[in-house]
Design an enzyme around this catalytic site. Sequence first.
Site, PDB file in Angstrom:
ATOM      1  CB  SER A 113     -28.227 -38.138 -11.771  1.00  0.00           C
ATOM      2  OG  SER A 113     -28.890 -37.045 -12.391  1.00  0.00           O
ATOM      3  CE1 TYR A 128      -8.066  -4.269   8.236  1.00  0.00           C
ATOM      4  CE2 TYR A 128     -10.284  -3.985   9.089  1.00  0.00           C
ATOM      5  CZ  TYR A 128      -9.109  -4.693   9.035  1.00  0.00           C
ATOM      6  OH  TYR A 128      -8.965  -5.830   9.783  1.00  0.00           O
ATOM      7  N   GLY A 129     -11.370  -2.130   3.574  1.00  0.00           N
ATOM      8  CA  GLY A 129     -12.623  -2.754   3.146  1.00  0.00           C
ATOM      9  C   GLY A 129     -12.356  -4.230   2.913  1.00  0.00           C
ATOM     10  CG  HIS A 156      -9.401  -3.416 -10.892  1.00  0.00           C
ATOM     11  ND1 HIS A 156      -9.225  -4.218 -12.009  1.00  0.00           N
ATOM     12  CD2 HIS A 156     -10.515  -2.672 -11.157  1.00  0.00           C
ATOM     13  CE1 HIS A 156     -10.196  -3.966 -12.881  1.00  0.00           C
ATOM     14  NE2 HIS A 156     -10.971  -3.020 -12.385  1.00  0.00           N
TER      15      HIS A 156
HETATM   16  P1  NAD Z   1     -14.167  -1.716  -0.377  1.00  0.00           P
HETATM   17  O1  NAD Z   1     -15.287  -0.930  -0.944  1.00  0.00           O
HETATM   18  O2  NAD Z   1     -14.480  -3.017   0.265  1.00  0.00           O
HETATM   19  O3  NAD Z   1     -13.344  -0.893   0.711  1.00  0.00           O
HETATM   20  C1  NAD Z   1     -13.152   0.438   0.605  1.00  0.00           C
HETATM   21  C2  NAD Z   1     -12.341   0.999   1.768  1.00  0.00           C
HETATM   22  O4  NAD Z   1     -11.994   2.324   1.382  1.00  0.00           O
HETATM   23  C3  NAD Z   1     -13.135   1.097   3.060  1.00  0.00           C
HETATM   24  O5  NAD Z   1     -12.249   0.969   4.139  1.00  0.00           O
HETATM   25  C4  NAD Z   1     -13.690   2.522   2.983  1.00  0.00           C
HETATM   26  O6  NAD Z   1     -13.933   3.074   4.264  1.00  0.00           O
HETATM   27  C5  NAD Z   1     -12.512   3.233   2.328  1.00  0.00           C
HETATM   28  N1  NAD Z   1     -12.883   4.464   1.627  1.00  0.00           N
HETATM   29  C6  NAD Z   1     -13.931   4.668   0.798  1.00  0.00           C
HETATM   30  N2  NAD Z   1     -13.944   5.928   0.352  1.00  0.00           N
HETATM   31  C7  NAD Z   1     -12.882   6.541   0.914  1.00  0.00           C
HETATM   32  C8  NAD Z   1     -12.360   7.858   0.863  1.00  0.00           C
HETATM   33  N3  NAD Z   1     -12.944   8.801   0.114  1.00  0.00           N
HETATM   34  N4  NAD Z   1     -11.249   8.129   1.579  1.00  0.00           N
HETATM   35  C9  NAD Z   1     -10.664   7.191   2.321  1.00  0.00           C
HETATM   36  N5  NAD Z   1     -11.108   5.927   2.425  1.00  0.00           N
HETATM   37  C10 NAD Z   1     -12.207   5.614   1.724  1.00  0.00           C
HETATM   38  O7  NAD Z   1     -13.069  -1.899  -1.555  1.00  0.00           O
HETATM   39  P2  NAD Z   1     -12.591  -3.253  -2.208  1.00  0.00           P
HETATM   40  O8  NAD Z   1     -13.763  -3.933  -2.851  1.00  0.00           O
HETATM   41  O9  NAD Z   1     -11.741  -3.999  -1.245  1.00  0.00           O
HETATM   42  O10 NAD Z   1     -11.704  -2.710  -3.430  1.00  0.00           O
HETATM   43  C11 NAD Z   1     -10.411  -2.169  -3.230  1.00  0.00           C
HETATM   44  C12 NAD Z   1      -9.601  -2.392  -4.493  1.00  0.00           C
HETATM   45  O11 NAD Z   1      -9.374  -3.789  -4.668  1.00  0.00           O
HETATM   46  C13 NAD Z   1     -10.283  -1.924  -5.782  1.00  0.00           C
HETATM   47  O12 NAD Z   1      -9.285  -1.450  -6.647  1.00  0.00           O
HETATM   48  C14 NAD Z   1     -10.881  -3.191  -6.343  1.00  0.00           C
HETATM   49  O13 NAD Z   1     -11.075  -3.184  -7.751  1.00  0.00           O
HETATM   50  C15 NAD Z   1      -9.809  -4.190  -5.962  1.00  0.00           C
HETATM   51  N6  NAD Z   1     -10.265  -5.576  -5.879  1.00  0.00           N
HETATM   52  C16 NAD Z   1     -11.327  -5.872  -5.072  1.00  0.00           C
HETATM   53  C17 NAD Z   1     -11.736  -7.171  -4.932  1.00  0.00           C
HETATM   54  C18 NAD Z   1     -12.789  -7.520  -3.915  1.00  0.00           C
HETATM   55  O14 NAD Z   1     -12.824  -8.661  -3.515  1.00  0.00           O
HETATM   56  N7  NAD Z   1     -13.633  -6.630  -3.433  1.00  0.00           N
HETATM   57  C19 NAD Z   1     -11.089  -8.208  -5.661  1.00  0.00           C
HETATM   58  C20 NAD Z   1      -9.974  -7.881  -6.455  1.00  0.00           C
HETATM   59  C21 NAD Z   1      -9.584  -6.546  -6.549  1.00  0.00           C
HETATM   60 MG    MG Z   2     -13.009  -6.394 -10.230  1.00  0.00          MG
END
Ligand code: NAD
Ligand code: MG
Length: 342
Positions: free
Chosen positions: A255, A28-29, A111
Amino acid sequence: MVHELKVYTDKDIDTSKILNKKVAVIGYGSQGYGQSTNLKDSGVDVVIGARLNGASAKKAQAEGLKVMSIEEAVKWADLIQILIPDEVQAKVYEEQIKPYIRPGQYLMFAHGFNIHFKRIVPPADVNVLMVAPKGPGHTVRSEYLLGKGVPSLVAVYQDPSGDSKEVAMAYAWAIGAGRAGIYETTFKEETETDLFGEQAVLCGGLSALIKAGFDTLVEAGYSPYMAYFECLHEMKLIVDLVNQGGISDMRYSISNTAEWGDMTIGPRIITPAVKAEMKKVLTEIQDGTFAKEWMDEYNSGMKKFKELEKAGEEHQIEVVGKELRSKFAWKDNDKIINRDKN
Ligand code: NAD
Ligand code: MG
Ligand code: MG
């Protein structure tokens, strides 16, 4: 090379493909928050898989979402969307997902990094698919609430059930992507273009360009406040125009003086040498050099990562920016990111 555009919108979607499934969002990031809240509002049966009592679990519960341990969520779900950081996915997969995964489940990513670079190799009887929003997770939520959506990519890596593409499209619909467009790609193409975009243009290129401009003005004796407005604040206003109507609409609005400078000086800044370096960066993505260096950094404790992040936070542009943004009348009312909640 001729590329065919395969794009789907809301009218092309069989929504039952997601409405009939139990969906576990792991993490839930940024994306976990954006995607899960949209899924819920679209009527999908969704739970969050997270470390119980962790900060993310608390935020998700405060938002009214059901939270389970990662293991329980995997057992409960038909479809599992992996939204924990790329660098931790392989370990969490081995220890908390793989032991419980069942034939016919849908294992989804936002991703392609871990699948494409073979850091995760799921069993052949599990569907492996992707829905990758082309924007930050917080924006996946803010756009959805505006009745819009973030364009998203779908891809299928393996498809024992035979309907993984329809399932991916239905998931993309539920996060609001069908309002903007759902585009078909492959894990390889998504992984390599996404890494290139964030390194060369969107994040790396952008932050380096902003800072180089800011430093040039400040070193020449100009006020850092002026430098901030010229090189950072206005960036969004310009990019909004580019985003809505292309570079031509932006040039229509600025401009003639600015436009002449744009067209004649721009290529002196982004020189053929810069483009040659971009090609080198792309090669290092394609041959796995970047992925290896990044995983080595993660596995050895992220020392350099933290040093660079700290230096970035201490840069004068960040200090000045914080002070200036506190003067804006609209302040926090419409901030997309609220670190206490999402
Ligand atoms: P984030 O870093 O925002 O969130 C990570 C989540 O994982 C948090 O809830 C954290 O508490 C949890 N977490 C971290 N380590 C953990 C562990 N060891 N065990 C359990 N939970 C754990 O991640 P994000 O940036 O949302 O990225 C998630 C995926 O989405 C990745 O594959 C990323 O490439 C992809 N993605 C992200 C974005 C973006 O906007 N950030 C855009 C497109 C794709
Ligand atoms: Mg990326
Ligand atoms: Mg100007």
